[in-house]
Scaffold this active site. Structure first.
Site, mmCIF file in Angstrom:
data_model
loop_
_atom_site.group_PDB
_atom_site.id
_atom_site.type_symbol
_atom_site.label_atom_id
_atom_site.label_comp_id
_atom_site.label_asym_id
_atom_site.label_seq_id
_atom_site.Cartn_x
_atom_site.Cartn_y
_atom_site.Cartn_z
ATOM 1 N N ASP A 278 33.684 38.291 47.898
ATOM 2 C CA ASP A 278 33.589 37.065 48.676
ATOM 3 C C ASP A 278 33.566 35.895 47.677
ATOM 4 O OD1 ASP A 278 33.339 35.161 50.655
ATOM 5 O OD2 ASP A 278 31.867 36.301 51.801
HETATM 6 C C1 NOJ Z 1 33.233 32.912 52.451
HETATM 7 C C2 NOJ Z 1 33.145 33.798 53.650
HETATM 8 O O1 NOJ Z 1 31.951 34.564 53.597
HETATM 9 C C3 NOJ Z 1 34.331 34.746 53.790
HETATM 10 O O2 NOJ Z 1 34.228 35.404 55.022
HETATM 11 C C4 NOJ Z 1 35.617 33.985 53.667
HETATM 12 O O3 NOJ Z 1 36.711 34.867 53.816
HETATM 13 C C5 NOJ Z 1 35.668 33.302 52.312
HETATM 14 N N1 NOJ Z 1 34.543 32.393 52.197
HETATM 15 C C6 NOJ Z 1 36.956 32.525 52.105
HETATM 16 O O4 NOJ Z 1 36.988 31.428 52.916
#
Ligand code: NOJ
Length: 750
Positions: A278
């Site tokens: 993430d």
């Molecule tokens: C953080 C989020 O937790 C995740 O779900 C997402 O895909 C990424 N950011 C990218 O935006």
């Protein structure tokens, strides 16, 4: 579905040759994904203006150095081509980048939010919806969706409950596989499809207190029986990517967790795709107090089984060359990760054809067939929670309708959170949908009444604009409230659209209360007191405290955030052009104090006390899991098992009759629940193990048939520290929701 780890011999040789020719720095580049913000014209404050302003320059410099496995957050095909050219020309091997994006519930055509899609209990609609999302994404040059979100959510304070399929692992696993099929098509790399990236491995939904990003402690049975099954199903369906979660799982950050990323994901489930972190989660290994510094974090992540770092700035993976030099990371580990990333590019055909056709992109985004898919999805996902006196369907000839509330005519709220490339001009609000449906013959009056929220709360996504609450300036709340009540008084029916401002739910949007925010309850009470028959339409992604409404409002229809075609679909439902058929994918508590509350709980003390465990509130939910009314009624009868005694690995056929006992056609969703009476571990009082959607004409009956085979009876047991299939006695119920009482029994000890 083809295993994403396999490639043709020619393909493998090509990747071997690339690996042999690449430097360690170039390899580290392949394992890095850069955020690239193309911000809309907005005056919204950026979280860190210095970084954000600098960010495109930094990224472009990195691209020109040749180091970019992937980029995220670009959706304009011309911009994607420009950046792709920089990448391809910037590295001596001409390796293009994968473009990834949060295609959560549509790109341009916005589908209902994921929890709503799950509420359809309609796997074909779910698959078709994500296929449309994939088609639009691929057309603009996106190769990879950071979806589906497979986090089981049992605490509605957690805002990301809206992104998943709710509380149940069985429903969650089926919805997971349907979404993977929708995104990827029949084979990874299929034209007009993208790689699916199930997330967030794993347990993220169990954040302490429902506070986003908070720590997670889950027992092994909880993990294996509840939180992991949707991921296992997504991997079995061939998902090409998996995203690791932010938080620590039982004391070890998911992103540096070899048990999770290697033992479970690769060795047990046979995952052959690549794993991305993430955003910034590799560097967060330092924040967790786990890694010593960014270099250590990079080494720990890749050694645990992570392949690619999603980086906002200054990637930790920049340190990989020094980690290889010091021996902290072996070349074999580095190469294995790079190979997986290159395989994904190869499967998508990017190594030969990295650019996108901009003219075609425009055409695909305009495809009216996509809007139709969104409309049907919104029709099927709405859940009728109450319909006293059969107020729905409304007569389209009703002389006057008051359409009230702050969300009745808010385009931005109609499409919900987690959308970025939407087109508000083509979004249909509830007010517009009703007006379009009834035409000029019906007087439709509108008043907002009150704003949803009186204060702004900074959202993660403010930088993308369009997320502000209505401007309260020049808005005389008292006068507007009075106007709404007057409009209700004059009308034959009041349709009140309430819920949460879409910024109050999603990532980083937990709530400590489930009440209707602001003065919405006051508005509702005033409208009901006006004496006009009232329909409450809810826009939400989590259960809200509806205790007053459930008692005093005749009709409640949960339409969630229904998407681009939301208003049209809502009008279809209100006027009976289609029948409501959604069912709740979570238990709906009465109040936040009951949270967490799941239907598949264990029982430990006298059953007669189970319903009375709070001094000040019932310990039953307001609406059970699986609940949803129709505008007709259904009766369940004749439950039968084909055999009462079967071998431990035998299959039992369960049948029941469903009859439409009302006067309209409708869709029943018969559900099968199962309970193991005794064994090596306590099993939940009942668990969903089957469901169907069944259209029945008025008066029509049909037999439903479920196969209850050994796989449905397997569970992970602490005694064995593995999945077990145990000889026991099983109860089975078939009915309309998790409170179904038509029961039968079978025995697997014979
Ligand atoms: C953080 C989020 O937790 C995740 O779900 C997402 O895909 C990424 N950011 C990218 O935006």
């Amino acid at each position: 579905m083809t295993d994403p780890s396999t490639t043709t011999a020619d393909g493998a040789a090509r990747i071997d040759a690339l690996l042999a020719a690449m430097t360690v720095e170039q390899k580290a580049g392949q394992l890095t994904q850069y955020f690239y913000f193309v911000l809309p014209d907005t005056d919204a404050a950026l979280p860190d203006p210095t970084d954000a302003a600098e960010q495109p320059r930094q990224v472009e410099a990195a691209l020109a150095r040749g180091g970019a496995g992937s980029l995220l957050f670009v959706t304009d095909p011309a911009e994607i081509n420009r950046l792709q050219r920089l990448v391809v020309e910037g590295n001596p091997h001409g390796i293009p980048a994968l473009f990834g994006f949060d295609v959560i519930h549509g790109l341009r055509t916005i589908l209902p939010v994921p929890i709503a899609m799950a509420a359809s209990w309609d796997l074909e609609t779910i698959e078709r919806g994500q296929a449309v999302a994939a088609r639009e994404a691929r057309a603009v040059g996106i190769h990879w969706a950071f979806a589906p979100n497979l986090d089981i959510a049992r605490d509605p304070r957690w805002g990301r409950i809206i992104e998943g399929a709710g509380e149940d692992p069985f429903l969650g696993a089926l919805v997971a596989a349907a979404q993977v099929r929708g995104f990827q098509g029949d084979v990874l790399g299929a034209p007009e499809h993208v790689i699916a990236g199930p997330k967030h491995l794993a347990g993220y939904g169990a954040a302490l207190g429902g506070r986003d990003y908070d720590e997670v402690d889950l027992s092994e049975p909880q993990l294996w029986n509840v939180y992991l099954p949707p991921f296992a199903a997504a991997v079995a369906a061939g998902a090409g990517n998996v995203m690791s979660a932010y938080m620590g799982l039982n004391g070890v950050p998911a992103t540096g967790n070899p048990w999770l990323l290697t033992e479970v994901l690769r060795e047990r489930w046979g995952f052959g795709g690549f794993v991305v972190s993430d955003a910034n989660a590799v560097k967060s290994l330092v924040t967790h107090g786990f890694a010593e510094d960014a270099a250590d974090a990079a080494a720990r992540a890749i050694n645990a089984g992570l392949d690619m770092e999603m980086a906002i700035a200054e990637p930790a993976f920049d340190h990989l060359p020094e980690a290889v030099a010091s021996g902290a990371v072996s070349e074999a580990t580095l190469d294995a990760a790079v190979r997986r990333v290159l395989e994904a590019k190869q499967r998508l055909g990017l190594l030969d054809d990295p650019y996108v056709d901009e003219a075609r992109a425009r055409e695909v985004l305009r495809d009216p067939a996509h809007r139709e898919v969104a409309r049907v999805a919104a029709q099927r996902s709405a859940v009728l929670l109450k319909n006293e006196g059969g107020l729905l369907p409304l007569d389209p000839g009703t002389p006057s309708i008051a359409v009230l509330g702050p969300l009745a005519d808010s385009r931005r709220d109609t499409i919900g959170p987690w959308v970025f490339d939407f087109d508000l001009d083509e979004t249909v609000t509830v007010l517009e949908g009703i007006r379009n449906r009834v035409g000029d013959a019906v007087r439709v009056e509108h008043a907002r009444g009150i704003p949803v929220v009186q204060r702004e709360f900074p959202s993660l996504f403010d930088m993308f604009g369009g997320n502000r609450p209505e401007d309260p300036e020049g808005f005389d709340e008292q006068a507007e409230l009075a106007r709404a009540v007057e409009a209700a008084r004059r009308a034959d029916v009041a349709v009140v659209v309430l819920g949460e401002w879409q910024n109050m739910i999603g990532e980083n949007a937990s709530r400590s209360s489930l009440e209707l925010p602001g003065r919405q309850l006051e508005l509702l009470q005033a409208v009901v007191a006006a004496g006009t028959p009232t329909v409450l339409l809810l826009m939400n992604g989590r259960p809200l405290d509806l205790r007053w409404a459930a008692e005093h409002v005749p009709t409640i229809l949960d339409v969630w955030y229904p998407g681009t075609q939301g208003g049209t679909a809502v009008a279809d439902l209100l006027f009976g052009d289609v029948a409501p058929s959604g069912r709740l994918p979570f238990t709906w508590p009465r109040t936040v104090g009951q949270v967490p509350m799941v239907y598949a709980h264990a029982i430990s003390h006298e059953p007669q006390n189970q319903g009375r465990r709070y001094w000040d509130e019932a310990s039953t939910p307001l609406f059970p899991f699986g609940f949803g009314l129709a505008t007709t009624t259904f009766a369940y009868s004749d439950l039968a098992v084909d055999r009462v005694s079967v071998p431990v690995d035998g299959t039992v056929i369960v049948t029941a009759t469903v009859t439409n006992t009302g006067e309209r056609a409708g869709i029943a969703v018969p559900q099968l629940y199962l309970h193991q009476r005794f064994g090596s571990a306590i099993r939940p009082v009942r668990e969903l193990k089957g469901f169907q959607r069944l259209e029945l004409a008025a008066g029509e009956s049909a037999e439903v048939r479920f196969e209850v085979g050994p796989d449905l009876r397997r569970h992970w047991s602490t005694a064995a520290r593995d999945a077990v299939l145990e000889a026991s006695v099983f109860d089975v119920w078939v009915g309309a929701d998790a409170t179904a009482d038509l029961a039968a029994t079978f025995d697997t000890r014979g």
